[in-house]
Design a protein around this motif. Structure first.
Motif, PDB file in Angstrom:
ATOM      1  N   LEU A  86       0.828  -1.208   0.000  1.00 47.61           N
ATOM      2  CA  LEU A  86       0.000   0.000   0.000  1.00 47.61           C
ATOM      3  C   LEU A  86       0.860   1.255   0.000  1.00 47.61           C
ATOM      4  CD1 LEU A  86       0.390   1.112   3.120  1.00 47.61           C
ATOM      5  CD2 LEU A  86      -1.395  -0.537   3.635  1.00 47.61           C
ATOM      6  N   ILE A  87       0.189   2.386  -0.257  1.00 46.58           N
ATOM      7  CA  ILE A  87       0.795   3.698  -0.042  1.00 46.58           C
ATOM      8  C   ILE A  87      -0.182   4.489   0.840  1.00 46.58           C
ATOM      9  CG2 ILE A  87       2.054   3.643  -2.230  1.00 46.58           C
ATOM     10  CD1 ILE A  87       0.020   5.601  -3.400  1.00 46.58           C
ATOM     11  N   GLN A  88       0.363   5.222   1.800  1.00 40.63           N
ATOM     12  CA  GLN A  88      -0.477   5.899   2.797  1.00 40.63           C
ATOM     13  C   GLN A  88      -0.162   7.390   2.873  1.00 40.63           C
ATOM     14  OE1 GLN A  88      -0.684   3.864   6.565  1.00 40.63           O
ATOM     15  NE2 GLN A  88      -1.321   5.684   7.691  1.00 40.63           N
ATOM     16  N   THR A  89      -1.194   8.187   3.123  1.00 45.57           N
ATOM     17  CA  THR A  89      -1.050   9.631   3.216  1.00 45.57           C
ATOM     18  C   THR A  89      -2.103  10.195   4.168  1.00 45.57           C
ATOM     19  OG1 THR A  89      -0.867  11.669   1.904  1.00 45.57           O
ATOM     20  CG2 THR A  89      -2.607  10.138   1.284  1.00 45.57           C
ATOM     21  N   GLY A  90      -2.126  11.521   4.320  1.00 41.56           N
ATOM     22  CA  GLY A  90      -3.169  12.174   5.108  1.00 41.56           C
ATOM     23  C   GLY A  90      -2.748  12.679   6.469  1.00 41.56           C
ATOM     24  N   ASP A  91      -1.483  12.459   6.859  1.00 40.86           N
ATOM     25  CA  ASP A  91      -1.009  12.997   8.137  1.00 40.86           C
ATOM     26  C   ASP A  91      -0.748  14.491   7.946  1.00 40.86           C
ATOM     27  OD1 ASP A  91       0.299  13.765  10.441  1.00 40.86           O
ATOM     28  OD2 ASP A  91       1.681  12.074  10.466  1.00 40.86           O
TER      29      ASP A  91
END
Length: 228
Positions: A73-78
């Protein structure tokens, strides 16, 4: 004749209302590596409406893809990632429990196949109701599985979800051919999917990262905007 006309009009308006209900909001994510377009599921209205709100607030403008794992996966939003120095550990964010979104599991309608969006969250120890982060999300890339691996995954799901999540024949076939992350089913809310730009997602997932899975060279969302 008048009754027939009225019936036809009611049927027409019913079809129009159904088409409106079926329409899905699309969001464009302009990243430093290219554009990704996602659509949000109407069947997860709490997550859909929250995501739209965050886009309109500009939450995602300037955030980093702070957690990148190839074939997962790739994660973002912080939000804290916008001004984070190189090497800073990210992902804890600045949310409070009252900001979290109630889980909206829609398995087997939507599950963690390649290209799906899911909401990140805190672990079960502090979040037994599996509520979602109001800002952090991931895009699933995943990998393909064989029957033996899926049988093993099902045993783990039986424990983690108290037997509430079962891999259907359709899900198993999808995981064997398209791929994804089946061990996340029943624990994280899937609320959208990529409709354009999976090639960009694949490029992001392959960048070089540090020991905390943060890209060595920042990859960010320059701007998020609602398309329709």
């Amino acid at each position: 004749m008048r009754k027939t006309t009225l019936t036809l009009l009611l049927a027409f308006f019913s079809l129009c209302m159904q088409a409106q209900n079926d329409k899905r909001t699309r969001v464009e994510l302009k990243t430093t590596m290219g554009e990704i377009i996602i659509e949000l599921f109407n069947e997860t209205p709490l997550h859909r409406d929250n995501f739209i709100k965050q886009v309109r607030k500009g939450t995602y403008n300037g955030v980093l893809w702070h957690r990148v794992i190839n074939n997962f996966l790739i994660q973002t939003g912080d939000r804290l990632s916008k001004k984070a120095k190189s090497g800073t550990l990210l992902g804890d964010g600045d949310e409070k429990p009252e900001d979290w979104i109630p889980a909206e599991f829609r398995t087997p309608l939507y599950f963690h196949q390649r290209g799906m969006l899911n909401a990140a969250r805190e672990g079960d120890e502090t979040n037994p109701e599996k509520k979602s982060s109001s800002t952090q999300f991931t895009i699933i890339t995943g990998k393909t599985y064989d029957d033996e691996q899926l049988d093993h995954t099902q045993k783990r799901l039986d424990i983690w979800t108290d037997g509430t999540t079962k891999l259907t024949d359709k899900m198993r076939e999808t995981y064997k051919t398209i791929g994804g992350a089946p061990h996340l089913d029943g624990s994280y809310t899937v609320f959208g999917r990529v409709v354009k730009g999976m090639d960009i997602v694949d490029m992001i997932q392959k960048v070089e990262t540090d020991r905390n899975d943060r890209p060595l060279k920042d990859v960010k969302i320059k701007k998020a905007k609602i398309l329709d």
